[in-house]
Design an enzyme around this catalytic site. Structure first.
Site, mmCIF file in Angstrom:
data_model
loop_
_atom_site.group_PDB
_atom_site.id
_atom_site.type_symbol
_atom_site.label_atom_id
_atom_site.label_comp_id
_atom_site.label_asym_id
_atom_site.label_seq_id
_atom_site.Cartn_x
_atom_site.Cartn_y
_atom_site.Cartn_z
ATOM 1 N N THR A 13 1.078 -1.053 -0.137
ATOM 2 C CA THR A 13 0.244 0.525 -0.244
ATOM 3 C C THR A 13 1.073 1.066 0.194
ATOM 4 O O THR A 13 2.867 1.386 -0.422
ATOM 5 C CB THR A 13 -1.261 -0.152 1.591
ATOM 6 O OG1 THR A 13 0.003 0.275 2.341
ATOM 7 C CG2 THR A 13 -1.418 -1.356 1.652
ATOM 8 N N CYS A 14 0.486 2.263 0.413
ATOM 9 C CA CYS A 14 1.153 3.749 0.369
ATOM 10 C C CYS A 14 1.868 3.155 1.167
ATOM 11 O O CYS A 14 2.939 4.570 1.775
ATOM 12 C CB CYS A 14 0.858 5.076 0.127
ATOM 13 S SG CYS A 14 -0.891 4.879 1.432
ATOM 14 N N ASN A 15 1.815 2.842 2.307
ATOM 15 C CA ASN A 15 2.363 2.908 3.473
ATOM 16 C C ASN A 15 3.570 2.161 4.066
ATOM 17 O O ASN A 15 4.114 1.951 5.247
ATOM 18 C CB ASN A 15 1.561 3.307 4.506
ATOM 19 C CG ASN A 15 0.713 4.670 4.855
ATOM 20 O OD1 ASN A 15 1.106 5.758 4.778
ATOM 21 N ND2 ASN A 15 -0.176 4.875 5.851
ATOM 22 N N ARG A 16 3.162 0.480 2.896
ATOM 23 C CA ARG A 16 4.227 -0.052 3.166
ATOM 24 C C ARG A 16 3.959 -1.252 1.902
ATOM 25 O O ARG A 16 3.296 -1.336 1.523
ATOM 26 C CB ARG A 16 3.322 -0.902 4.544
ATOM 27 C CG ARG A 16 2.466 -1.929 4.113
ATOM 28 C CD ARG A 16 1.197 -2.249 5.043
ATOM 29 N NE ARG A 16 0.538 -1.980 6.070
ATOM 30 C CZ ARG A 16 1.118 -1.158 7.559
ATOM 31 N NH1 ARG A 16 2.240 -1.964 8.100
ATOM 32 N NH2 ARG A 16 1.286 0.031 8.659
ATOM 33 N N GLU B 5 -8.284 3.736 10.158
ATOM 34 C CA GLU B 5 -8.278 3.894 8.841
ATOM 35 C C GLU B 5 -8.933 2.813 8.090
ATOM 36 O O GLU B 5 -8.725 1.362 8.202
ATOM 37 C CB GLU B 5 -6.898 4.360 8.065
ATOM 38 C CG GLU B 5 -5.977 3.399 8.103
ATOM 39 C CD GLU B 5 -5.716 3.219 6.529
ATOM 40 O OE1 GLU B 5 -6.453 3.325 5.220
ATOM 41 O OE2 GLU B 5 -4.186 3.070 5.589
ATOM 42 N N GLN C 193 -7.420 -3.580 1.572
ATOM 43 C CA GLN C 193 -6.137 -3.286 0.648
ATOM 44 C C GLN C 193 -5.494 -4.801 1.031
ATOM 45 O O GLN C 193 -5.500 -5.442 0.363
ATOM 46 C CB GLN C 193 -5.314 -2.285 0.744
ATOM 47 C CG GLN C 193 -5.312 -1.296 0.218
ATOM 48 C CD GLN C 193 -4.794 -0.011 0.458
ATOM 49 O OE1 GLN C 193 -4.194 0.104 2.061
ATOM 50 N NE2 GLN C 193 -4.485 1.418 0.413
ATOM 51 N N GLY D 165 -16.278 32.764 0.132
ATOM 52 C CA GLY D 165 -14.667 32.160 -0.018
ATOM 53 C C GLY D 165 -14.543 31.423 -0.736
ATOM 54 O O GLY D 165 -15.085 30.213 -0.184
ATOM 55 N N GLY E 198 -10.867 29.844 -1.270
ATOM 56 C CA GLY E 198 -9.763 29.167 -0.605
ATOM 57 C C GLY E 198 -10.284 27.470 -0.285
ATOM 58 O O GLY E 198 -10.791 27.140 -0.717
ATOM 59 N N MET F 265 -9.497 26.372 2.063
ATOM 60 C CA MET F 265 -10.547 26.062 2.956
ATOM 61 C C MET F 265 -12.576 26.252 2.661
ATOM 62 O O MET F 265 -13.360 25.336 2.805
ATOM 63 C CB MET F 265 -10.270 26.647 4.186
ATOM 64 C CG MET F 265 -8.892 26.699 4.770
ATOM 65 S SD MET F 265 -8.771 24.791 5.796
ATOM 66 C CE MET F 265 -9.772 24.697 7.433
#
Lengths: 428, 273
Positions: free
Chosen positions: A49-52, A115, A121, A190, A192, A194
């Site tokens: 995965t993106c972390n491991r 998460e 996954q 606004g 932007g 946020m």
């Protein structure tokens, strides 16, 4: 059989290295097939995965240690020098490897605690490996139990409660005031970063009607088009206020603000129906005194960040309960694995004793030839029965006693059963 | 006199307590099973409660509300029935943890109320039974509205004070609480009007007059007026929201006063225990 893990994760390697070591789902299957073909492992699943990036494998009891071979393969697959992985790779065996996978599935090892994505996954990776025939009894059992751990942790603890950002905390508050937002309207002042996030959150929560207003009309139009909202001219802000239930402000600069008087007039015009004001501006865009107006709920960035922090602490407080679920399943797996290993060891011992009997009878062929054929058959049958008698009691004790099962693997050392091909029959 | 707490009564109290435990579990922790178990236990308690009332009515040869226990027990039964109906309609289980303590409190009243022989059952027929039953249903609906309004006020205070606490996220939204409180008042008003109507019929049968002056009659009309006022102002700009909820809470004190003090001390012909 021994479970073995080799991997890198977000704790041991930076994002650049993790990117280089990433396996796509197809790459993972391809790598697994190659490792099996080379005889390095019996079963294998490559989880990336993106972390491991982790390789879970099963090697035969007593087989050559796979660390070196797997590491070399890892490097050659990604065309990376082994020296670059110094200190980044971790190795886990048996119980530690099992616990690691369960923690990963539970979200305890994730960068964002609890998460939910990781469980999907793990499932996808496992199913891909299973379809490719890379898993066997051990990894099937391990991954199925891992998925169960993940589900239990999310169902029985609040570890999996949705992590909040400032924008999502604001939406949760809005739902606590109005319920489902499909009958409500909102305006975002606004456009932007946020403001855009808030508009996207409102849209994803099914807000009934959504307006975007900005001092630069083009920006308002662009954001409105992006999130499926209507844009409103800045000059019509006061009219908009009287119509909407939720107001998000994220306007840069200090020259614009919503005064208490303006909001009081808006509340009067809307018959005092509840209004939720979310001030994401720094400096603030809404007069704090407006919080005193009847049926007005005013939250600023600090208030929302406090809620985000509460959410994080609440999820962290669930870690011990999640760890307890992990431990429970590690114990279960260890018990199952020791049973499987013991049964395999006993089967190998039976095979070896029969082989010894054949060697013995071959060695004494001439002496046996003196007996009539019928007697010879009888002697051989009696020898087979002796082997079975010798193994009956140990088999029964194995079934009954867990401690005996755990020690039964010593049979391999005692009787020299560690030949690689002698231990392939463990499992279910 | 039959025992006030029969085996069925104890079973009912046990089921309600178990249901409360599950509702609390649902409120404070995760787990879908707790919510489902709570509803099932409550439904089972409602059934055993019904049979407890029935057995009791047979044993004393009278309606179940002949004395204080019977009356409070019937009120508790209606409260559970009304709540369960609302729970099924709205799919909202969080409020069970707030309603059931009241139900158990009503059942527990029997422990503090000294049982005594009830006066002979007034033979007033089914219209009288409908009169009392409708009024008790009205009280239970007003009780639900009271609980919803109190929870509304607490949550409104937490949200406006920017002090949300963990349990708050499991409560129904303010808008839903307000709507449910109003629904309860509508049910209560309709039942009360029907109850008063039947009362007038009974009055005419017994005394020949449609309406006699009695503190109970006066307070019932006042309650009717208070709740009509609540429904009127709860959608007005000046009152919608917390102020209307305060009015709903205050109105409920009139209901409690009518049900306790007026019945026990002031009324002439609404005093059966």
């Amino acid at each position: 059989m021994s479970v073995y893990l080799l991997g890198v994760n977000h704790r041991t390697a930076g994002v650049a290295l993790r990117e280089r070591l990433h396996f796509s789902l197809e790459d993972g299957v391809r790598a697994g097939e190659s490792l099996r073909r080379d005889g390095l492992v019996d079963e294998v699943v490559v989880l990336s995965t993106c972390n491991r990036s982790e390789v879970y494998s099963v090697v035969a009891q007593g087989a050559a240690q796979p660390e070196g071979g797997l590491e070399r393969y890892f490097c050659s697959f990604h065309s990376i020098e082994p020296a670059q992985l110094n200190g980044c790779l971790y190795h886990r065996r048996d119980r530690d490897a099992v616990e690691h996978l369960y923690r990963v599935a539970a979200g305890l090892d994730s960068m964002l605690l609890g998460e939910a994505e990781i469980l999907c996954q793990v499932r996808e990776t496992y199913l891909a490996a299973q379809r490719a025939g890379l898993t066997g009894p051990i990894l099937n059992r391990l991954f199925q139990a891992g998925l169960e751990v993940g589900k239990r942790v999310r169902a029985e603890t609040r570890l999996g409660a949705q992590a909040m950002s400032v924008a999502s905390a604001a939406m949760k508050l809005a739902e606590q005031i109005f319920g489902a937002l499909k009958n409500n309207s909102a305006a975002v002042f606004g456009s932007g970063a946020m403001g855009a996030k808030a508009a996207q959150q409102l849209r994803s929560r099914g807000i009934g009607r959504l307006w975007v207003a900005n001092r630069t009309p083009e920006h308002a139009r662009e954001l409105a088009a992006r999130v499926g909202a209507q844009w409103a001219p800045w000059e019509k802000s006061a009219e908009l206020l009287a119509q909407v239930d939720i107001v998000v402000t994220s306007v840069a600069g200090s020259e614009w603000s919503l005064t208490r008087e303006a909001l009081a007039a808006a509340m009067h015009a809307r018959g005092n129906r509840r209004m939720f004001l979310i001030d994401l501006g720094v400096p603030r865009n809404i007069d704090p005194a407006a919080a005193g107006l009847y049926n007005v709920f005013l939250y600023g960035v600090d208030d929302l960040e406090e809620i985000v922090e509460q959410n994080r602490q609440a999820r962290e407080s669930e870690v011990p309960r999640a760890e307890a679920i992990v431990r429970e399943h590690v114990e279960k797996f260890a018990a199952w694995q020791s049973g499987a290993n013991a049964v395999a060891a006993l089967a190998d011992l039976r095979r070896k004793l029969r082989l010894q009997r054949e060697i013995f009878t071959d060695a004494h062929r001439e002496e046996l030839a003196q007996f009539p054929a019928e007697e010879r058959e009888r002697i051989l049958r009696l020898m087979d029965e002796l082997v079975e008698d010798l193994l009956r009691e140990p088999s029964e004790r194995l079934m009954k006693d867990r401690e005996v099962r755990e020690r039964a693997v010593l049979l391999r050392d005692l009787f020299g059963l560690n030949a690689p091909d002698s231990s392939r029959r463990g499992g279910e | 006199m039959a025992p006030t707490f029969t085996t069925l009564g104890y079973l009912t109290a046990g089921l309600y307590t178990a249901s409360l435990a599950c509702y609390l579990r649902k409120l404070f922790a995760e787990g879908k099973w707790a919510g489902r178990a709570a509803t099932l236990l409550l439904a089972a308690g409602l059934a055993t409660h019904y049979f407890a009332l029935l057995v009791r009515a047979y044993s004393i040869h009278s309606v179940p509300y002949q004395d204080l226990y019977g009356s409070t027990s019937l009120l508790a039964w209606f409260l559970v029935l009304t709540y369960l109906g609302l729970e099924l309609i709205h799919g909202e289980r969080a409020m069970g943890a707030f309603i059931l303590p009241l139900v158990l409190l009503l059942l527990m009243l029997d422990f503090v109320a000294t049982p005594h022989a009830a006066p002979a059952a007034p033979a007033r027929g089914s219209v009288f039974a409908l009169h009392v039953t409708s009024n008790i249903l009205a009280y239970s609906a007003f009780t639900l509205s009271f609980v919803y309004s109190v929870v509304y006020l607490v949550q409104d205070r937490l949200l406006r004070g920017r002090r949300p606490i963990a349990i708050m996220w499991r409560l129904p939204p303010l808008e839903d609480l307000e709507r449910m409180a109003r629904s309860g008042v509508w049910v209560g008003l309709a039942s009360l009007m029907v109850g008063i109507g039947f009362g007038m019929v009974v009055d005419r049968q017994v005394t020949g007059a449609m309406l006699q002056f009695d503190p109970k009659v006066v307070i019932s009309f006042l309650i009717l007026g208070f709740y009509v006022l609540y429904l009127t102002v709860s959608r007005s700009p000046a009152w919608r929201g917390a102020r209307a909820s305060v009015l709903c809470v205050v109105n409920y004190f009139a209901v409690v006063f009518s049900y306790t003090a007026v019945n026990l001390f002031f009324s002439r012909f609404h005093r059966f225990y």
